[in-house]
Enzyme design. Sequence first.
Site, mmCIF file in Angstrom:
data_model
loop_
_atom_site.group_PDB
_atom_site.id
_atom_site.type_symbol
_atom_site.label_atom_id
_atom_site.label_comp_id
_atom_site.label_asym_id
_atom_site.label_seq_id
_atom_site.Cartn_x
_atom_site.Cartn_y
_atom_site.Cartn_z
ATOM 1 N N TYR A 48 0.897 -1.205 0.112
ATOM 2 C CA TYR A 48 -0.087 -0.028 0.066
ATOM 3 C C TYR A 48 0.924 1.257 0.155
ATOM 4 C CZ TYR A 48 -3.445 3.537 1.443
ATOM 5 O OH TYR A 48 -4.421 4.556 1.436
ATOM 6 N N ASP A 62 -0.881 16.074 5.968
ATOM 7 C CA ASP A 62 -1.827 15.430 4.967
ATOM 8 C C ASP A 62 -3.297 16.062 4.687
ATOM 9 O OD1 ASP A 62 -3.061 13.386 3.240
ATOM 10 O OD2 ASP A 62 -3.854 12.016 4.880
ATOM 11 N N ASP A 89 -2.980 5.686 -2.829
ATOM 12 C CA ASP A 89 -3.905 6.674 -2.347
ATOM 13 C C ASP A 89 -3.861 7.786 -3.240
ATOM 14 O OD1 ASP A 89 -5.414 8.495 -0.846
ATOM 15 O OD2 ASP A 89 -4.064 8.590 0.950
ATOM 16 N N ASP A 91 -6.212 10.431 -3.044
ATOM 17 C CA ASP A 91 -6.894 11.481 -2.652
ATOM 18 C C ASP A 91 -8.353 11.710 -3.275
ATOM 19 O OD1 ASP A 91 -4.968 11.858 -0.517
ATOM 20 O OD2 ASP A 91 -3.929 13.709 -1.360
ATOM 21 N N HIS A 116 -7.279 4.393 -4.983
ATOM 22 C CA HIS A 116 -8.531 4.721 -4.198
ATOM 23 C C HIS A 116 -8.713 6.271 -4.266
ATOM 24 C CE1 HIS A 116 -7.031 6.033 -0.466
ATOM 25 N NE2 HIS A 116 -6.448 4.803 -0.334
ATOM 26 N N GLU A 118 -11.531 9.574 -2.857
ATOM 27 C CA GLU A 118 -12.131 9.646 -1.635
ATOM 28 C C GLU A 118 -13.343 10.867 -2.026
ATOM 29 O OE1 GLU A 118 -9.578 12.375 1.297
ATOM 30 O OE2 GLU A 118 -8.606 10.513 0.534
ATOM 31 N N CYS A 126 -6.786 14.270 6.763
ATOM 32 C CA CYS A 126 -6.307 12.798 7.215
ATOM 33 C C CYS A 126 -7.686 12.151 7.543
ATOM 34 C CB CYS A 126 -5.446 12.782 8.260
ATOM 35 S SG CYS A 126 -5.142 11.140 8.868
ATOM 36 N N ARG A 161 -13.308 5.421 -1.795
ATOM 37 C CA ARG A 161 -13.319 5.592 -0.443
ATOM 38 C C ARG A 161 -14.296 6.553 0.168
ATOM 39 N NH1 ARG A 161 -8.121 8.169 3.226
ATOM 40 N NH2 ARG A 161 -9.426 9.656 4.298
ATOM 41 N N GLU A 191 -13.886 4.406 5.562
ATOM 42 C CA GLU A 191 -13.050 5.029 6.340
ATOM 43 C C GLU A 191 -13.543 5.287 7.682
ATOM 44 O OE1 GLU A 191 -10.386 5.150 7.623
ATOM 45 O OE2 GLU A 191 -9.243 6.804 6.491
ATOM 46 N N ASN A 213 -8.821 -0.123 7.167
ATOM 47 C CA ASN A 213 -7.750 0.589 7.370
ATOM 48 C C ASN A 213 -7.183 0.535 8.795
ATOM 49 O OD1 ASN A 213 -5.629 2.596 7.518
ATOM 50 N ND2 ASN A 213 -7.195 4.347 7.327
#
Length: 300
Positions: A48, A62, A89, A91, A116, A118, A126, A161, A191, A213
């Site tokens: 990952y 983040d 990731d 974002d 992924h 989101e 985050c 996500r 998440e 996660n």
Amino acid sequence: MLYATTTPAERRRLLREGLASGELLRFPGAFNPLSARLIERKGFEGVYISGAVLSADLGLPDIGLTTLTEVAGRGQQIARMTDLPALIDADTGFGEPMNVARTVQTLEDAGLAGCHLEDQVNPKRCGHLDGKAVVDTATATGRIRAAVDARRDPDFLIMARTDIRAVEGLDAAIDRAKALVDAGADAIFPEAMRTLAEFEAMRAALDVPILANMTEFGKSDLFSVDQLRDAGVNLVIWPVSLLRLAMGAADRALDTLIDEGHLAGRLGEMQHRADLYDLVDYEQYNRFDQDVFNFQITKD
């Protein structure tokens, strides 16, 4: 030697086959290419690549400050050093739906097995911090449709996500996840789930793979692999764990240098030079062209 022996297409098929197998896939987070190779050496099913780690690697929080170019470049460096599939990731996709489309094609070109996307408002936070905001369902599903339409390799995994659990609760998260699947998402990353029962509810509501996660110091308890498997989870990540451990060790080593002036007492905590040489495959390089450079690995 040099890089992975398999193609990105092969690694994407490997991820798809793993998710279809019914087994729980374990994807520790790699914080650099060498750690990805160690993850493979230890027998895990995938790697990952965390946006939080990429941000931290640049000394940034983040909160959506990294760019597509930075993320894709680092993702490529990590993915090409392992024969394991790498999930990255992405974002919020780095912009509007057209940007999301470009993001997916750029990550395909970088050799990733999937990404992924989101449903947070940009700039994102985050996923385990308070104060998050999510976009409406139309915007969230638009991102996923753009991603699915843009990909050229049908095996490239588009995972959606959703961060809505922390904002509106579990029922809203299930509804959002269903909408994302209807928009074409291959898998769901719910998440900040708080309990195993919440993962079980997600599993019961969806017919696509789901991800757990297991990040430390967050909203979720740190469930074991066996617990998550029993709850019906298909893939588990530990996104920042190796970076946290490495930085903790570095912090303690620097304190030792200040206090004692040497690290002789910490040699047992270090990766031995011979183990590092083995991990980077020095011997293969040596055999490749002994006329250019020849050396022996020693235990000193």
